[in-house]
Design a protein around this motif. Sequence first.
Motif, PDB file in Angstrom:
ATOM      1  N   UNK A  12      39.846  49.396  34.806  1.00 56.36           N
ATOM      2  CA  UNK A  12      39.141  48.709  33.734  1.00 56.36           C
ATOM      3  C   UNK A  12      38.452  47.445  34.254  1.00 56.36           C
ATOM      4  N   UNK A  13      37.331  47.098  33.617  1.00 53.20           N
ATOM      5  CA  UNK A  13      36.617  45.856  33.935  1.00 53.20           C
ATOM      6  C   UNK A  13      37.242  44.730  33.121  1.00 53.20           C
ATOM      7  N   UNK A  14      37.750  43.712  33.803  1.00 47.53           N
ATOM      8  CA  UNK A  14      38.505  42.638  33.146  1.00 47.53           C
ATOM      9  C   UNK A  14      37.921  41.289  33.525  1.00 47.53           C
ATOM     10  N   UNK A  24      46.623  34.763  37.933  1.00 46.11           N
ATOM     11  CA  UNK A  24      46.632  35.932  37.045  1.00 46.11           C
ATOM     12  C   UNK A  24      45.603  36.966  37.484  1.00 46.11           C
ATOM     13  N   UNK A  25      44.435  36.501  37.894  1.00 47.42           N
ATOM     14  CA  UNK A  25      43.380  37.421  38.326  1.00 47.42           C
ATOM     15  C   UNK A  25      43.843  38.265  39.509  1.00 47.42           C
ATOM     16  N   UNK A  26      44.531  37.642  40.450  1.00 41.17           N
ATOM     17  CA  UNK A  26      45.021  38.363  41.619  1.00 41.17           C
ATOM     18  C   UNK A  26      46.043  39.429  41.225  1.00 41.17           C
ATOM     19  N   UNK A  27      46.964  39.073  40.345  1.00 42.42           N
ATOM     20  CA  UNK A  27      47.973  40.031  39.904  1.00 42.42           C
ATOM     21  C   UNK A  27      47.323  41.212  39.181  1.00 42.42           C
ATOM     22  N   UNK A  28      46.330  40.931  38.360  1.00 44.24           N
ATOM     23  CA  UNK A  28      45.656  42.005  37.627  1.00 44.24           C
ATOM     24  C   UNK A  28      44.850  42.902  38.560  1.00 44.24           C
ATOM     25  N   UNK A  29      44.277  42.314  39.609  1.00 39.07           N
ATOM     26  CA  UNK A  29      43.587  43.116  40.609  1.00 39.07           C
ATOM     27  C   UNK A  29      44.564  44.044  41.319  1.00 39.07           C
ATOM     28  N   UNK A  31      47.076  45.306  40.057  1.00 38.09           N
ATOM     29  CA  UNK A  31      47.430  46.356  39.101  1.00 38.09           C
ATOM     30  C   UNK A  31      46.288  47.340  38.875  1.00 38.09           C
ATOM     31  N   UNK A  32      45.185  47.176  39.606  1.00 40.44           N
ATOM     32  CA  UNK A  32      44.113  48.170  39.592  1.00 40.44           C
ATOM     33  C   UNK A  32      42.888  47.823  38.783  1.00 40.44           C
ATOM     34  N   UNK A  33      42.851  46.631  38.165  1.00 46.38           N
ATOM     35  CA  UNK A  33      41.678  46.253  37.392  1.00 46.38           C
ATOM     36  C   UNK A  33      40.566  45.757  38.301  1.00 46.38           C
ATOM     37  N   UNK A  34      39.325  45.910  37.850  1.00 41.39           N
ATOM     38  CA  UNK A  34      38.174  45.295  38.516  1.00 41.39           C
ATOM     39  C   UNK A  34      37.990  43.927  37.865  1.00 41.39           C
ATOM     40  N   UNK A  35      38.449  42.871  38.542  1.00 39.52           N
ATOM     41  CA  UNK A  35      38.608  41.558  37.916  1.00 39.52           C
ATOM     42  C   UNK A  35      37.482  40.600  38.295  1.00 39.52           C
ATOM     43  N   UNK A  57      43.059  40.730  47.987  1.00 39.25           N
ATOM     44  CA  UNK A  57      42.612  41.396  46.758  1.00 39.25           C
ATOM     45  C   UNK A  57      41.128  41.106  46.575  1.00 39.25           C
ATOM     46  N   UNK A  58      40.488  41.960  45.791  1.00 37.41           N
ATOM     47  CA  UNK A  58      39.063  41.788  45.532  1.00 37.41           C
ATOM     48  C   UNK A  58      38.867  41.156  44.164  1.00 37.41           C
ATOM     49  N   UNK A  59      38.251  39.974  44.149  1.00 40.43           N
ATOM     50  CA  UNK A  59      37.913  39.288  42.907  1.00 40.43           C
ATOM     51  C   UNK A  59      36.442  38.910  42.939  1.00 40.43           C
TER      52      UNK A  59
END
Length: 207
Positions: A12-14, A24-29, A31-35, A57-59
């Motif tokens: 998902x795009x977040x 938080x952004x790193x943790x969500x990335x 978990x597979x989100x496109x952050x 991670x990719x942010x």
Amino acid sequence: MLFELLGPVAGKALLDVGCGDGALASELSQRGAAVTGVDPDPAMIGAARRRAEKEDVQLWLVAGKSEALPFRDGEFDYVLAVTVLCFVPDAKLAIAEIARVLKPGGQLIIGELGSASLWAAYRRIRGWLGHPLWRAARFRSPAELRRLIGGAGLSVLEVRGAAYYPPCAAAAQLLVAVDPWLGRRTTLGAAFVAISAAKPVDANEVA
């Protein structure tokens, strides 16, 4: 609690509004989100970039204000905004911008500092005594947050509270175990309030 309200985010795009140092952004990335992270402070964007490199991670990180988000309409499946509205001069405009960049059917999760807790009283006193951060903060009740969200055309799905203990380490250790139980039943006395909301799907688009 925030991750529970978000649910699965993989693929998902977040957007993380007010991403700060990217924790938080790193943790969500991971978990597979496109952050995508946005923050008005260039120093915070730099810190988030360093975290992303360190944690591999990719942010996508952008400098910008919540009241004028530099993104297209309907660009994100999820928007996360944690302790943002309490420091934004125009929270109504910020929520309107968040609603704009959400896809129809997309979900918003906000986390805010509650207005009726010992933590809020402690922070208000610090603000009165001259602390610049807490002097600028505005604490809102769950009802006020609901009105802000509803005014932007979003539908509230769930409201939870957290941190019912006073600003004391010993009390926190005693009460932290019952915190999740209280958070699902009341927001009275909660130092932190989280709300999930959804953007309605346009009937014309479905047709």
